[in-house]
Design an enzyme around this catalytic site. Sequence first.
Site, PDB file in Angstrom:
ATOM      1  N   ASP A  35      44.280  53.247  38.953  1.00 40.52           N
ATOM      2  CA  ASP A  35      43.840  54.218  37.949  1.00 40.52           C
ATOM      3  C   ASP A  35      43.424  53.563  36.639  1.00 40.52           C
ATOM      4  O   ASP A  35      43.161  54.255  35.652  1.00 40.52           O
ATOM      5  CB  ASP A  35      44.934  55.257  37.692  1.00 40.52           C
ATOM      6  N   LYS A  50      48.581  52.801  28.690  1.00 43.58           N
ATOM      7  CA  LYS A  50      48.190  51.405  28.771  1.00 43.58           C
ATOM      8  C   LYS A  50      46.752  51.356  29.269  1.00 43.58           C
ATOM      9  O   LYS A  50      46.267  52.313  29.869  1.00 43.58           O
ATOM     10  CB  LYS A  50      49.137  50.620  29.658  1.00 43.58           C
ATOM     11  N   ASP A  99      44.947  51.470  34.409  1.00 50.98           N
ATOM     12  CA  ASP A  99      45.758  51.225  33.206  1.00 50.98           C
ATOM     13  C   ASP A  99      46.423  49.847  33.189  1.00 50.98           C
ATOM     14  O   ASP A  99      46.901  49.407  32.153  1.00 50.98           O
ATOM     15  CB  ASP A  99      46.788  52.351  32.974  1.00 50.98           C
ATOM     16  N   ARG A 100      46.447  49.154  34.331  1.00 52.03           N
ATOM     17  CA  ARG A 100      47.073  47.828  34.344  1.00 52.03           C
ATOM     18  C   ARG A 100      46.024  46.729  34.262  1.00 52.03           C
ATOM     19  O   ARG A 100      44.849  46.963  34.559  1.00 52.03           O
ATOM     20  CB  ARG A 100      47.867  47.622  35.633  1.00 52.03           C
ATOM     21  N   SER A 106      48.600  55.713  40.725  1.00 51.43           N
ATOM     22  CA  SER A 106      48.407  54.383  40.169  1.00 51.43           C
ATOM     23  C   SER A 106      47.965  53.381  41.238  1.00 51.43           C
ATOM     24  O   SER A 106      46.970  53.583  41.905  1.00 51.43           O
ATOM     25  CB  SER A 106      49.677  53.935  39.455  1.00 51.43           C
ATOM     26  N   HIS A 107      48.759  52.339  41.429  1.00 54.78           N
ATOM     27  CA  HIS A 107      48.384  51.260  42.350  1.00 54.78           C
ATOM     28  C   HIS A 107      48.859  51.519  43.776  1.00 54.78           C
ATOM     29  O   HIS A 107      48.596  50.705  44.648  1.00 54.78           O
ATOM     30  CB  HIS A 107      49.007  49.963  41.849  1.00 54.78           C
ATOM     31  N   ASP A 144      44.159  48.081  38.094  1.00 46.84           N
ATOM     32  CA  ASP A 144      44.793  48.761  39.228  1.00 46.84           C
ATOM     33  C   ASP A 144      44.085  50.054  39.603  1.00 46.84           C
ATOM     34  O   ASP A 144      43.006  50.362  39.097  1.00 46.84           O
ATOM     35  CB  ASP A 144      46.269  49.018  38.924  1.00 46.84           C
TER      36      ASP A 144
HETATM   37  C1  G1P Z   1      56.646  50.490  37.173  1.00 44.28           C
HETATM   38  C2  G1P Z   1      56.724  49.416  36.124  1.00 44.28           C
HETATM   39  C3  G1P Z   1      56.795  50.040  34.751  1.00 44.28           C
HETATM   40  C4  G1P Z   1      55.609  50.971  34.557  1.00 44.28           C
HETATM   41  C5  G1P Z   1      55.535  51.973  35.697  1.00 44.28           C
HETATM   42  C6  G1P Z   1      54.268  52.803  35.621  1.00 44.28           C
HETATM   43  O1  G1P Z   1      57.776  51.315  37.114  1.00 44.28           O
HETATM   44  O2  G1P Z   1      57.812  48.562  36.336  1.00 44.28           O
HETATM   45  O3  G1P Z   1      56.818  49.034  33.780  1.00 44.28           O
HETATM   46  O4  G1P Z   1      55.709  51.655  33.354  1.00 44.28           O
HETATM   47  O5  G1P Z   1      55.513  51.290  36.946  1.00 44.28           O
HETATM   48  O6  G1P Z   1      53.119  52.034  35.725  1.00 44.28           O
HETATM   49  P1  G1P Z   1      59.050  51.116  38.049  1.00 44.28           P
HETATM   50  O7  G1P Z   1      58.546  51.126  39.471  1.00 44.28           O
HETATM   51  O8  G1P Z   1      59.606  49.764  37.708  1.00 44.28           O
HETATM   52  O9  G1P Z   1      59.965  52.235  37.687  1.00 44.28           O
HETATM   53 ZN    ZN Z   2      48.255  52.474  36.991  1.00 47.93          ZN
END
Ligand code: G1P
Ligand code: ZN
Length: 544
Positions: free
Chosen positions: A280, A377, A282-283, A113-114, A278
């Site tokens: 990948d 997302k 999705d954000r 992800s990010h 972000d």
């Molecule tokens: C974080 C975000 C959560 C999201 C996840 C994946 O997880 O808070 O809402 O679903 O990234 O993108 P966390 O690090 O809080 O467990």
């Molecule tokens: Zn992501």
Amino acid sequence: MHVSTVTTTPFVGQRPGTSGLRKKVKVFQEQHYLENFVQATLNTLGDVAGQTLVVGGDGRFYNREAIQIILRMAAAHGFKRVLVGQDGILSTPATSCVIRKYDALGGFILSASHNPAGPDEDFGIKYNVNNGGPAPESFTENIYHNTTSITSYRILEGVADIDLSQQGEVQLGDMQIQIIDAVTDYAELMQEIFDFPAIKDLLAHDFSIAFDAMSAVTGPYAQVIFEDILGAPQGTVMNGEALEDFGGGHPDPNLTYAKDLVDKMYADDAPDFGAASDGDGDRNMILGNRFFVNPSDSLAVLAANAHLVKGYQGGISGVARSMPTSGAVDKVAEKLGLECFETPTGWKFFGNLMDAGRVTLCGEESFGTGSDHVREKDGLWAVLFWLNILAVRQESVESILVSHWSEFGRNFYSRHDYEAVDSAAAQQVMDTVRSNFAQLQGQQLAGRNVRLCDDFSYTDPIDASISSGQGLRILFADGSRIIFRLSGTGTAGATIRIYLESFEQDPTQHGLDAQDALADLIAAADSISNLKSLTGREKPSVIT
Ligand code: G1P
Ligand code: ZN
């Protein structure tokens, strides 16, 4: 070319978290590490002969190597066909779209992800199932159990790497590999949902936008969608080249990390609309001219305005938000007579509700918004949704929010993150909060009555599965909340998240600044957790 059964031994800790298995690249590069996890997933799937698989990633360092390994293991297990994004690229929502469109058995998404990318940074892998969404917990637990007892994996050997740079078909043993354009299927889906001619018209008439791809996967998608199809000027997409190390940045679209975009949107000549996505894809973060849209509010605005958008004209069936997300969308659901669900953190909890047709829109405070068009997302979808609303309403972003608050009231909201905290200290903070529960109940805190303190637990309305231990909540009689949660996605130490919320029916009593409006709750959160002295931190690493 031959199928080999390679002897291996288990690695400790291959347990997929909120969004798959995430570790440092160096860990993934250890001999057999990735192979073990992929084999554990294939064992969980059972017989895959004749099936279709999707593989793609956010393009970060080690993406290419990982894809070659997965392709050779897929061939060894009898998959009939694998769809791979060109150059190994597929955003997370695009992967979900492709799995659904081609009715694949599922797909591997290679992303952290990010989290920053590069040889010394993070890599990740997760498996999405046939509905296009993240595998359910029972499935990922099964993967984990497999990783603890694995003794061998099967892989095709004696073959050269597949050239993923050209679209088209290639054979790998008996398996067909289709290298597809990463953007086309996704862009088609977006055009089915949104009124592209109306958005194009908006952009042609003195409405300026900026999109920050943060040198990550959405660059190529945004260039095609905003610049080529919707006719926005060249340069609308900032940091549009997807780089293996994301340009050394931290592609998380928030006010701290999306600095280029924030600087632009708060400058004198700021565009009318700004957005970022972000690593990948999705954000999303949505900004107006010198104006930040809180993600919880964004979800509420999308729900309230969905009827203006082609894909949702027929109405939405219900909405869902994760527990820490503000209750802004609840107010909209109440008024529209829609079902509203409160789920634990993580996108996987929305899948069942969407599959059952109970929910159309869902979101999280962590810059995640989406709908049942896919089962992830979706950053660019949210941006297009906003642009479609703006094209219809012909108002500024700020004015849309201000009129939303005057209609529904305002949920002042903020999240404070303390990143890379010592794990033991983080645990002490949580224990301290919990130890105060009994004595807080029914008492006053921050000038409000405490109604209930608990550790959030969720029973899935569709399959009755129970997820407990999802966050410590202090709920006040006036609807305010303080929530403490430990992140499940960090890779260094622990991250403590504090979520703060208060509701005002008449938001004009406050200025626009959420931190001011929440000051008493922020102070209370510190006093009941003893966070500052336990962690040695004076202030949060990130404030949203
Ligand atoms: C974080 C975000 C959560 C999201 C996840 C994946 O997880 O808070 O809402 O679903 O990234 O993108 P966390 O690090 O809080 O467990
Ligand atoms: Zn992501």
